[in-house]
Design an enzyme around this catalytic site. Sequence first.
Site, PDB file in Angstrom:
ATOM      1  N   CYS A  41       0.822  -1.216   0.000  1.00 30.77           N
ATOM      2  CA  CYS A  41       0.000   0.000   0.000  1.00 30.77           C
ATOM      3  C   CYS A  41       0.853   1.261   0.000  1.00 30.77           C
ATOM      4  O   CYS A  41       0.502   2.256  -0.635  1.00 30.77           O
ATOM      5  CB  CYS A  41      -0.954  -0.007   1.185  1.00 30.77           C
ATOM      6  N   HIS A 288      -1.784   1.636   7.306  1.00 29.04           N
ATOM      7  CA  HIS A 288      -2.156   1.490   5.902  1.00 29.04           C
ATOM      8  C   HIS A 288      -2.002   2.852   5.222  1.00 29.04           C
ATOM      9  O   HIS A 288      -2.313   3.878   5.806  1.00 29.04           O
ATOM     10  CB  HIS A 288      -3.607   1.006   5.830  1.00 29.04           C
TER      11      HIS A 288
END
Length: 344
Positions: A41, A288
């Site tokens: 990510c 994230h």
Amino acid sequence: MKSMKRALMEGSSLSRIRCCILRFRSGTQGLVGLRNYGLSCCVNALLQSFSATWEMVDLLDRWNPVDKENGSVPLQLRKTLVTMRDFSGHGTHHWDFLHCLNRHEISLHIQQDAVEVFLSILNFIQQQMHDKTLAQKIQCLYKVDVETYLQCTKCSNIYSGTSFFLCLPLTIRETQNSLEDCVRLFFELQELRGKDECYCERCGEKTPSKHGFKLISLPPVLCLHLKRVRNSGGFTKKLHSQVSFPETLNISGILTAEVLSKSYVHQSDSQYNLYAVIVHSGCALCGHYTAYIRQKDTSWYYANDDYIKQVSWAEVQNAYGGSQRDGTAYMLLYRRTLKDCSSG
Ligand SMILES: [Zn+2]
């Protein structure tokens, strides 16, 4: 969390990658989503920002790589950026780029720091591109030239040199901040005392001093790093404090006389428009990354790996922070435009 082995197996099948690419169309201006392999990510969010940095895309397009450069990071980056402009459904090949980074010790199976990866990619471009003129031009896109400044407070002697940043590291306070305040704080002189004292040649001893940076020149692309990760008493923690940032950064309001070096390169009246926000959700050690990206048509998009949606500026402002629930802006990319010109 997906295992590395599984991600590698999946990566070996390009046809499967193609099936899983979720595309988004909005004329020709949308974004192409990027699948998450392992913990990619962070790289995915950075790729969206590189893709929106069309000055860099243009420079990479002009490059004629030699055979030796086949396995290089810049070549794989260029290939990926080409596929990220392809809305025909042929898919992106960013697996090859991820794999290339992995070979260069940017591991896919640990949580990476977006700023470190960003700087590493720029560093690989400098090291691995044989066309040094082009590599230099890419670096100059981001290069903030500064004068390093050290003044002995006992004899007033000044020591100075030059240095540069490709991403300006901004300290943030634990309460509320504005981006403009963070930039001003960066250029404030710090007092060095006690164990931080430096040796003054004129005094012939360690003395207290004032240390800091003065601005020489600003680049076409201003990359700002909000230092949200802090070490405190042996623990690493993330600051969720609010940092408001404007869509248009009025840089002349920040560049007061004491911030500027005597060799400051005056730019014609310019302003900076925000076009990419790298967002981090979660805590210091796990989390994230996603990104808000503004395209040439001035629309904002949100990229969460392969999920893409169009958003409003009000939604981008959710990344100001102030609450542990939401993602917070970690890196901001501004582009210099002439005042009174339409953005983009
Ligand atoms: Zn001195």
